[in-house]
Structure formats: structure tokens, C-alpha cells
Design an enzyme around this catalytic site. Structure first.
Site, mmCIF file in Angstrom:
data_model
loop_
_atom_site.group_PDB
_atom_site.id
_atom_site.type_symbol
_atom_site.label_atom_id
_atom_site.label_comp_id
_atom_site.label_asym_id
_atom_site.label_seq_id
_atom_site.Cartn_x
_atom_site.Cartn_y
_atom_site.Cartn_z
ATOM 1 C CD GLU A 1 10.478 75.946 102.493
ATOM 2 O OE1 GLU A 1 11.332 75.207 103.048
ATOM 3 O OE2 GLU A 1 9.488 76.408 103.093
ATOM 4 C CB SER A 2 13.432 73.160 96.174
ATOM 5 O OG SER A 2 12.408 74.012 95.670
ATOM 6 C CB CYS B 1 11.110 77.551 95.848
ATOM 7 S SG CYS B 1 10.301 76.341 96.923
ATOM 8 C CB SER C 1 8.644 68.582 96.271
ATOM 9 O OG SER C 1 8.563 69.981 96.342
ATOM 10 C CG HIS D 1 10.628 71.402 93.373
ATOM 11 N ND1 HIS D 1 10.579 70.674 94.534
ATOM 12 C CD2 HIS D 1 11.863 71.223 92.861
ATOM 13 C CE1 HIS D 1 11.740 70.085 94.730
ATOM 14 N NE2 HIS D 1 12.544 70.401 93.717
#
Length: 407
Positions: free
Chosen positions: A74-75, A89, A258, A282
Site C-alpha cells: 500500500e504505497s 493508502c 505503484s 500510485h
């Protein structure tokens, strides 16, 4: 197009913690081990343990001369000798990683105190899905206030529309006298936060099936290979000159993307200053909550430039927007004010005001600074109208914030 079964929160939570005003202020700056000192000496597994609390994991990492860039599920996580940037995120618990970050800095890098802390995010699309202190802005502020009694919280933009939230602490005055004269590192960050991406822009980020292994390529490397291929096809690799860029990209199944990039921008500077920066992208492509973010810390000229290596701000904005073609977007330029001297003339425009003009020139005219022959001419038809323009002066920092909608 494939779609997730539930909405995904694309807008990220961005935590940045400075433990010293520059790498030179880190205690072991003069005694690196294997070329690394300060926070960059921290083993990967230690960062992974902290990230487990946040609810994300490391996918890959690229190491530069000054920065380690971790691509996350997540990022992103960026580690410098003197500071750390954690961008996550979805429903990750970003702030819950902060106590661990403070412990790591103290125990592994002899950095027991915080020089300055920043936490920011765009307004959530689905705030009701957040967990812990991220359910409401007031809860996030209360969490940070419990750690930093000298912090201040701000809301920039429309409360009932797209807005940007910022928490910032005052800088520490405790600087060792022997390095008190060392100038602090310039801090410059541009963010382009894009919503409602066009169907044509979203389509490449969907994958109907997982890629099949080829030429004895391990299955766990396929998402990275597909991410690199997609980056080239969409010209993400050309946002900055490829010869200055080290790109790490990942294509998620069934959808999403990403990338982190490290940029040797100092090689292209007129005065040949040493400089290594980053950008990160992203993408959440599903209809109904499509979103893409671009963040970069390479200092850019806010005035039109003919330099071929590093784009000026107007050119950069147009390049990024042309890739993702959003219906709505917000831009922020956050810059340390000691470096915010656009001209020596008294009463002249500040850097943030010049940046606002660059934002407008890039987005509100049909030409928009488009580079003939190098980008899709059809993009010149995408014209935006500005819905918000706000300049802010904080302690030691200036901010340009602007929002735009497709006409």
C-alpha cells in the site's frame, strides 16, 4: 474491466518525520558503514516489523546514493539518513507506525528526538471505512498532539469538497554547535492528486489474468516486469529523463499500479549541485473510486524553462495529467521558505505565486505547455477550470494549493 468487490481508498496518508535538519546533522555522518549512516543503516527487517503494525508489507526496494525507496503493498516508504517518509493508502494504520519509527530512530541511529514532523492527506472518499485514529481528522490530530504538544493542524480548501489536511510541528532548536552553520536540506514537494480518471487512462491498469511465466522468469518477478513494461508504454518513464531515473514499478492483480523512482537531478543542475530526489506514483483504476497520485521532491523551476533534462513545473504537471486524464485534481507545492526566493526584487512574486501561474497555464488552456511531437496531441483538448487557489504561510514553509475540474 475487473473491479474489486468493495471500494478502495486511493488517497494516501503521508507521514514525514525529520530527526535532523540535514544528513550532515546526523551523529554518524562522518563514519558511514558500507556507504550508509543514520536511518539508512536500519536493517530492512526492522522496517518490516514496523510496517506490519501499519498493515502493509515491502514488495521491493531500490537503493540510491542518499535514499532507500521501498515499494509497499500500500504505497511507499522512503528512508534518508535524517528523515523518513511513510505514504500509505487504503485502510492502513499509518499513524500507528509512528511510535515504532521513533523507537527505531533512537535505538538504531542514535536519533532520540524529532526535529520536525509532518502529516498530511487529501480528504477521504470513504471515511467510514477507515480504522483507528484515521476515522476522523480530529482523532488523527489528537493522536499526534499526544506525541507532539507543539503541533498545529490545518484544513486547506473546501470542507464540503476536495480539501487537504496538514499537521505540522515547529522545528527543534537543538542543533549541535559544531554543525550549527551547516545549511538545512532544501525541502520541496509537489503533489498531484487526481480523481475520476478517464476510461482510456484507467484501462491499461486492469489485468484480465495473471501474467504467465516466460523464459524461466520466477512468478514473483512478473508483477515487477509487467509494471516496468506498463511504465514504458504509458511514458511514465519519460516524465523525467530515463538516463537520470532508476524506476521500480509493480502491477497488481487484478488491477492497480505503484512505482518509485530515484532521480539524479544534481547531474542536470546548471551549477552541478549534488542532488538525489524521488517521485512516486500510485493508481487505483476502478470506476467509481478511480484515483492516481504523483509526488516528487525534485526542485523544479516554476517559470518556463528550455532545459531538456529536468522539466519545469508547468511541463511536469501537463505530462502527469496527460497520462491519467482526471476529471478532478488537486495540486500542492510545499516548500521551505528559506529557499523560497524567486527573485531579489522587493515586492516581486513569491515562488508559490509563480507556481500557481504554472498550474493554471498547464491546465486551463488548450496548449497547456504541451510539447509538440512528444505527447498525444489529443490531450490538448482537455481543458480545466480552476475551482480553488490558496496560498498559505506556515512557520518556515509556504504552500500553494489549487483544485481544478474538467470543463
Amino acid at each position: 474491466m475487473l473491479s474489486a468487490s468493495a471500494p478502495f481508498e486511493g488517497p494516501e496518508k503521508l507521514l514525514e518525520v525529520w530527526f535532523a535538519p540535514s544528513p550532515s546533522h546526523v551523529p554518524d555522518a562522518n563514519s558511514p558503514k558500507n556507504g550508509k549512516f543514520g536511518l539508512r543503516k536500519v536493517p530492512r527487517i526492522v522496517w518490516e516489523d514496523m510496517l506490519a503494525v501499519v498493515k502493509c508489507k515491502v514488495l521491493s526496494v531500490i537503493e540510491g546514493d542518499e535514499t532507500d525507496a521501498y515499494l509497499l503493498s500500500e504505497s511507499s516508504l522512503f528512508v534518508f539518513a535524517h528523515r523518513i517518509i511513510l505514504k500509505t493508502c487504503g485502510t492502513t494504520l499509518n499513524l500507528l507506525g509512528l511510535p515504532g519509527i521513533l523507537d527505531i530512530a533512537r535505538d538504531y541511529a542514535s536519533l532520540p528526538s524529532v526535529h520536525q514532523c509532518f502529516y498530511s492527506r487529501k480528504s477521504f472518499m470513504f471515511p467510514e471505512r477507515q480504522l483507528g485514529p484515521h476515522r476522523e481528522w480530529k482523532d488523527e490530530v489528537a493522536f499526534l498532539d499526544a506525541i507532539f504538544p507543539w503541533g498545529a493542524a490545518y484544513t486547506v480548501g473546501k470542507v464540503n469538497g476536495d480539501h487537504w489536511l496538514l499537521y505540522i510541528t515547529s522545528p527543534s532548536k537543538a542543533v549541535p554547535p559544531d554543525i550549527a552553520e551547516v545549511p538545512p536540506t532544501q525541502d520541496y514537494t509537489i503533489e498531484i492528486l487526481m480523481s475520476d480518471l478517464s476510461p482510456e487512462a484507467r484501462e491499461p491498469f486492469f489485468f484480465s489474468a495473471s501474467p504467465s511465466p516466460q523464459d524461466d522468469v520466477p512468478a514473483d518477478q512478473l508483477p515487477s516486469i509487467l509494471g516496468q513494461t506498463l511504465s514504458s508504454a504509458l511514458r511514465i518513464t519519460e516524465i523525467f529523463p530515463p538516463h537520470l531515473t532508476t524506476l521500480d514499478a509493480y502491477a497488481f492483480s487484478p488491477c492497480g499500479y505503484s512505482s518509485n523512482a530515484l532521480l539524479n537531478w544534481g547531474d542536470a543542475a546548471p551549477d552541478r549541485r549534488r542532488g538525489e530526489g524521488y517521485y512516486t506514483i500510485h493508481v487505483t483504476p476502478e470506476e467509481g473510486w478511480s484515483y492516481a497520485s504523483f509526488e516528487c521532491n525534485v526542485p523544479l523551476s516554476a517559470r518556463p524553462s528550455s532545459k531538456k533534462d529536468i522539466p519545469d513545473l508547468q511541463t511536469l504537471v501537463r505530462r502527469v495529467v496527460n497520462i491519467f486524464r482526471p476529471a478532478r485534481l488537486s495540486l500542492t507545492l510545499f516548500i521551505s521558505s528559506q529557499h523560497n526566493n524567486s527573485t531579489e526584487e522587493e515586492g516581486a512574486d513569491t515562488t508559490v505565486e509563480v507556481a500557481q501561474r504554472a498550474f493554471k497555464a498547464a491546465l486551463t488552456s488548450s496548449s497547456g505547455g504541451l510539447e509538440p511531437g512528444s505527447w498525444d496531441p489529443a490531450d490538448s483538448q482537455r481543458v480545466y477550470r480552476r475551482t480553488d487557489k490558496i496560498n498559505y504561510e506556515f512557520g518556515g514553509y509556504d504552500l500553494a494549493f489549487a483544485s481544478f475540474e474538467l470543463r
